[in-house]
Design an enzyme around this catalytic site. Sequence first.
Site, PDB file in Angstrom:
ATOM      1  N   ASP A   1       0.829  -1.174  -0.056  1.00  0.00           N
ATOM      2  CA  ASP A   1       0.024  -0.041   0.090  1.00  0.00           C
ATOM      3  C   ASP A   1       0.838   1.161   0.046  1.00  0.00           C
ATOM      4  OD1 ASP A   1       1.102  -0.040   2.505  1.00  0.00           O
ATOM      5  OD2 ASP A   1      -0.941  -0.045   3.817  1.00  0.00           O
TER       6      ASP A   1
ATOM      7  N   HIS B   1      25.634   5.474 -17.070  1.00  0.00           N
ATOM      8  CA  HIS B   1      24.416   5.709 -16.037  1.00  0.00           C
ATOM      9  C   HIS B   1      24.442   4.889 -14.886  1.00  0.00           C
ATOM     10  CE1 HIS B   1      21.837   7.559 -19.387  1.00  0.00           C
ATOM     11  NE2 HIS B   1      22.798   8.498 -18.701  1.00  0.00           N
TER      12      HIS B   1
ATOM     13  N   ASP C   1      27.128  12.781 -11.269  1.00  0.00           N
ATOM     14  CA  ASP C   1      26.259  13.479 -12.365  1.00  0.00           C
ATOM     15  C   ASP C   1      24.793  13.620 -11.577  1.00  0.00           C
ATOM     16  OD1 ASP C   1      24.402  14.132 -14.116  1.00  0.00           O
ATOM     17  OD2 ASP C   1      25.146  12.738 -15.593  1.00  0.00           O
TER      18      ASP C   1
ATOM     19  N   ASP D   1      20.790  19.618 -14.554  1.00  0.00           N
ATOM     20  CA  ASP D   1      21.564  18.179 -14.899  1.00  0.00           C
ATOM     21  C   ASP D   1      23.012  18.523 -14.906  1.00  0.00           C
ATOM     22  OD1 ASP D   1      22.452  15.898 -15.813  1.00  0.00           O
ATOM     23  OD2 ASP D   1      21.360  15.995 -17.601  1.00  0.00           O
TER      24      ASP D   1
ATOM     25  N   HIS E   1      28.691   8.849 -26.279  1.00  0.00           N
ATOM     26  CA  HIS E   1      27.334   9.680 -26.101  1.00  0.00           C
ATOM     27  C   HIS E   1      27.325  11.048 -26.776  1.00  0.00           C
ATOM     28  CE1 HIS E   1      28.530  12.195 -22.696  1.00  0.00           C
ATOM     29  NE2 HIS E   1      29.061  11.372 -22.205  1.00  0.00           N
TER      30      HIS E   1
ATOM     31  N   HIS F   1      21.677  17.397 -24.643  1.00  0.00           N
ATOM     32  CA  HIS F   1      20.021  17.482 -24.767  1.00  0.00           C
ATOM     33  C   HIS F   1      19.509  18.524 -24.460  1.00  0.00           C
ATOM     34  CE1 HIS F   1      20.002  16.588 -20.439  1.00  0.00           C
ATOM     35  NE2 HIS F   1      21.185  15.656 -20.688  1.00  0.00           N
TER      36      HIS F   1
ATOM     37  N   HIS G   1      15.760  14.786 -19.865  1.00  0.00           N
ATOM     38  CA  HIS G   1      15.879  14.953 -21.246  1.00  0.00           C
ATOM     39  C   HIS G   1      14.465  15.562 -21.930  1.00  0.00           C
ATOM     40  CE1 HIS G   1      18.781  11.506 -20.803  1.00  0.00           C
ATOM     41  NE2 HIS G   1      19.378  12.579 -20.468  1.00  0.00           N
TER      42      HIS G   1
ATOM     43  N   GLU H   1      27.798  18.205 -22.324  1.00  0.00           N
ATOM     44  CA  GLU H   1      28.533  17.273 -21.332  1.00  0.00           C
ATOM     45  C   GLU H   1      29.310  16.342 -22.146  1.00  0.00           C
ATOM     46  OE1 GLU H   1      25.424  14.196 -20.248  1.00  0.00           O
ATOM     47  OE2 GLU H   1      24.079  15.571 -20.986  1.00  0.00           O
TER      48      GLU H   1
ATOM     49  N   TYR I   1      36.125   8.070 -21.198  1.00  0.00           N
ATOM     50  CA  TYR I   1      35.906   7.050 -20.365  1.00  0.00           C
ATOM     51  C   TYR I   1      36.941   5.908 -20.744  1.00  0.00           C
ATOM     52  CZ  TYR I   1      31.457   9.600 -20.036  1.00  0.00           C
ATOM     53  OH  TYR I   1      30.598  10.749 -20.322  1.00  0.00           O
TER      54      TYR I   1
ATOM     55  N   ARG J   1      33.370  13.355 -16.982  1.00  0.00           N
ATOM     56  CA  ARG J   1      32.763  14.024 -17.601  1.00  0.00           C
ATOM     57  C   ARG J   1      32.223  15.345 -17.263  1.00  0.00           C
ATOM     58  NH1 ARG J   1      28.812  10.526 -18.230  1.00  0.00           N
ATOM     59  NH2 ARG J   1      27.209  10.757 -16.329  1.00  0.00           N
TER      60      ARG J   1
ATOM     61  N   GLU K   1      29.576  18.596 -17.212  1.00  0.00           N
ATOM     62  CA  GLU K   1      28.061  18.919 -17.875  1.00  0.00           C
ATOM     63  C   GLU K   1      27.748  20.126 -17.153  1.00  0.00           C
ATOM     64  OE1 GLU K   1      25.239  15.857 -16.968  1.00  0.00           O
ATOM     65  OE2 GLU K   1      23.911  16.713 -18.530  1.00  0.00           O
TER      66      GLU K   1
HETATM   67  N1  GLY Z   1      21.869  12.560 -16.187  1.00  0.00           N
HETATM   68  C1  GLY Z   1      21.751  12.462 -17.605  1.00  0.00           C
HETATM   69  C2  GLY Z   1      22.113  12.864 -18.636  1.00  0.00           C
HETATM   70  O1  GLY Z   1      23.389  13.387 -18.492  1.00  0.00           O
HETATM   71  O2  GLY Z   1      21.748  13.035 -19.654  1.00  0.00           O
HETATM   72 MN    MN Z   2      23.856  14.330 -16.255  1.00  0.00          MN
HETATM   73 MN    MN Z   3      22.593  15.419 -19.341  1.00  0.00          MN
END
Ligand code: GLY
Ligand code: MN
Ligand code: MN
Length: 439
Positions: free
Chosen positions: A36, A240, A257, A268, A347, A351, A358, A381, A385, A403, A405
Amino acid sequence: MDLKEYKRRRKKLMDMMGDESIAIIPTASVYIRNRDVEYPFRPDSDFCYLTGYPEPEAVAVLIPDRHHGEYVLFCRENDPVMETWNGRRAGLDGAIECYGADDAFPIGDMDEILPGLLEDRQRIFYTMGNNSMFDQRVLGWVNQVRKRARTGVNAPDEFISPNHLLHEMRLYKSRAEIAAMRKAAKISAAAHRRAMQMCRPGMMEYQIEAELKYTFMKLGAQETAYPPIVGGGANSCILHYTENNQVLNDGDVLLIDAGSEYNGYASDISRTFPVNGKFSSAQREVYELVLKAQSAAIGKIKPGNHWNEPHEAAIEVLTAGMVELGILKGRLRQLIKDQAYTKYYMHRTGHWLGMDVHDVGDYKVEGEWRTFEPGMVMTVEPGIYLPASSKGLAKKWRNIGIRIEDDVLVTRTGNDILSKDAPKSVEEIEAMMAHELAV
Ligand code: GLY
Ligand code: MN
Ligand code: MN
């Protein structure tokens, strides 16, 4: 956000929908976590963008030119017993007084009332496929109206998704939206600063996650915009990674991140730093390269440039830099053509960012990359890696994942980095980590 802004948005959408149309926009469902216990409720972003109404079990109906009011909200009624147990509800009066609905009806009466609202409307703006049970109900209402065709009523026969119109609107952030996003980014930047100050070899990744979440909530953010990524050493190379359950070792990097959500708007931010507070020379070389790529990418964000220019700039700098460091071998042009960089940078460079991390909005218009315009917000970003498992990689690079960002607003003359309070240069980071936090 003030009521007038929601009203302006609804009017703009209705103007684009045209006469003889109706939009049906439900909020998100409530999901069960276990038995519940429910997951924390988060309204649907499109619904919230148009209404600001925060409660579950609600459906907004927009009916241009309806005499009795264009904005109808189906929602929960007041219920003293439920409100004693589970919290306040705006009720039908509150829907009108506090949220600007023209008309409000109990959510339980929707099956009775909605078919009547569909009569003599040509087009239904409704997004199919998000909730199949609700899709069936919408079709059922339309069929009820169709059955009455002999009495002279017209049933809608065009189904259109409102996504295109709505998501174009959401792509351009208003002054109030930018203020919320700036605040979300400021809160997240403070959390990243705290993480840098608290981090010590021997701590667990989740202890740093706790510092981030503590700062988010303490500074007024309601949620994390996505599960925080706190990855030390080898985990910094998992894009991720969210397990966050390993020890942070002396000599490793830590990639974080993490972004807060403030009043429905996401931030982000990624930062990477050495667990022990001092970059090794190998870590520093890779870090400086990613930073240079990020700075080149951000430099491309200004009105008139197109969506892919920051990505192209980042790829160019990263590939050239990886050749210089001996991580990639070959000729720059050929390596870019062959996308050799995707081995270590797999990547894209960013975005759209907004109510969703996103965020919505097309990246191409009529087959061409979209050009930047003031009010758009995006992330930048780039990363590199270098997992230990990667064949042919010199030992000194192993398990360095970096990274960087930031959240960037397009302005009339260029751009504004909303997340600029998060330290970024090697010197700033080392100084922040050397600084004892008064706790
Ligand atoms: N935190 C997910 C991205 O950087 O797109
Ligand atoms: Mn991110
Ligand atoms: Mn991002």
